[in-house]
Motif scaffolding. Sequence first.
Motif, mmCIF file in Angstrom:
data_model
loop_
_atom_site.group_PDB
_atom_site.id
_atom_site.type_symbol
_atom_site.label_atom_id
_atom_site.label_comp_id
_atom_site.label_asym_id
_atom_site.label_seq_id
_atom_site.Cartn_x
_atom_site.Cartn_y
_atom_site.Cartn_z
ATOM 1 N N UNK A 168 -18.306 -22.777 -25.290
ATOM 2 C CA UNK A 168 -17.179 -21.870 -25.074
ATOM 3 C C UNK A 168 -17.533 -20.419 -25.341
ATOM 4 N N UNK A 169 -16.617 -19.533 -24.961
ATOM 5 C CA UNK A 169 -16.853 -18.094 -25.044
ATOM 6 C C UNK A 169 -16.164 -17.438 -26.233
ATOM 7 N N UNK A 170 -15.701 -18.261 -27.167
ATOM 8 C CA UNK A 170 -15.067 -17.778 -28.387
ATOM 9 C C UNK A 170 -14.908 -18.929 -29.352
ATOM 10 N N UNK A 171 -14.479 -18.647 -30.582
ATOM 11 C CA UNK A 171 -14.322 -19.716 -31.574
ATOM 12 C C UNK A 171 -13.161 -20.652 -31.240
ATOM 13 N N UNK A 172 -13.289 -21.900 -31.680
ATOM 14 C CA UNK A 172 -12.235 -22.901 -31.529
ATOM 15 C C UNK A 172 -11.461 -22.952 -32.835
ATOM 16 N N UNK A 173 -10.152 -22.703 -32.756
ATOM 17 C CA UNK A 173 -9.297 -22.611 -33.938
ATOM 18 C C UNK A 173 -8.129 -23.577 -33.796
ATOM 19 N N UNK A 174 -7.624 -24.071 -34.921
ATOM 20 C CA UNK A 174 -6.559 -25.077 -34.847
ATOM 21 C C UNK A 174 -5.259 -24.657 -35.503
ATOM 22 N N UNK A 175 -5.278 -23.561 -36.275
ATOM 23 C CA UNK A 175 -4.045 -23.101 -36.917
ATOM 24 C C UNK A 175 -3.791 -21.641 -36.565
ATOM 25 N N UNK A 176 -2.539 -21.246 -36.664
ATOM 26 C CA UNK A 176 -2.182 -19.861 -36.370
ATOM 27 C C UNK A 176 -2.849 -18.914 -37.362
ATOM 28 N N UNK A 177 -2.952 -19.307 -38.614
ATOM 29 C CA UNK A 177 -3.625 -18.453 -39.604
ATOM 30 C C UNK A 177 -5.082 -18.212 -39.214
ATOM 31 N N UNK A 178 -5.757 -19.243 -38.709
ATOM 32 C CA UNK A 178 -7.142 -19.062 -38.254
ATOM 33 C C UNK A 178 -7.209 -18.074 -37.091
#
Length: 198
Positions: A143-153
């Motif tokens: 992917x072209x950016x980080x994978x995040x799972x929470x809104x805070x992240x």
Amino acid sequence: LFMPTWRMWLDYRHKTDPQEIEEAKRAFLSSSYYEHIQELLHSKRLATFLDDNDLRMIVYLHGYAQIHAYNFSSGSPRIELAPKEEDVQTLLKRAAYLITDYSSIVFDYAYMKKPCCYYQFDAQEFAEHQYAESEYYTYEDNGFGPVLTTLDEVLDNMEDPFEQGFVMPELYRQRVESFFPSFGTDHCQQTFEIIDKL
């Protein structure tokens, strides 16, 4: 710019039974999809970040999600729901940072070498009900950016690109440059030449 893709299991466009349609509408309002988008739209932390840095966030719902647009509201004048008539390419060009989830729109955006992230708050549900991640292309590895799972992240991750002037981090820039065979404005000519050779 926040552009989440649609969730096919929430679709009722092809249903004809009024009772089934009403049930599907109720299911949408209790879905993780709706809850997470509303959470973002009403995030006090996000509103403060936008206020403090004189930024705006545009939320553009997927075409199929537009039938639910009336259910969404914003908690800040700096967070705006774009109408479905808005030109997607114009939004992508204007945006300094993109938040998406699984949408292929990220390829159009990454081509411009601008920072983005994947906000995948429902990865397991999405894999079970829509499509699982492929073996040859994963968001983490390709992917072209980080994978995040929470809104805070997501909000944590927005701070660095902002402080760097919204420049795509080198890791993802390298991925973009290895993914796309060429950059420039002559793609129509290149396509024509390839077809002409056939």
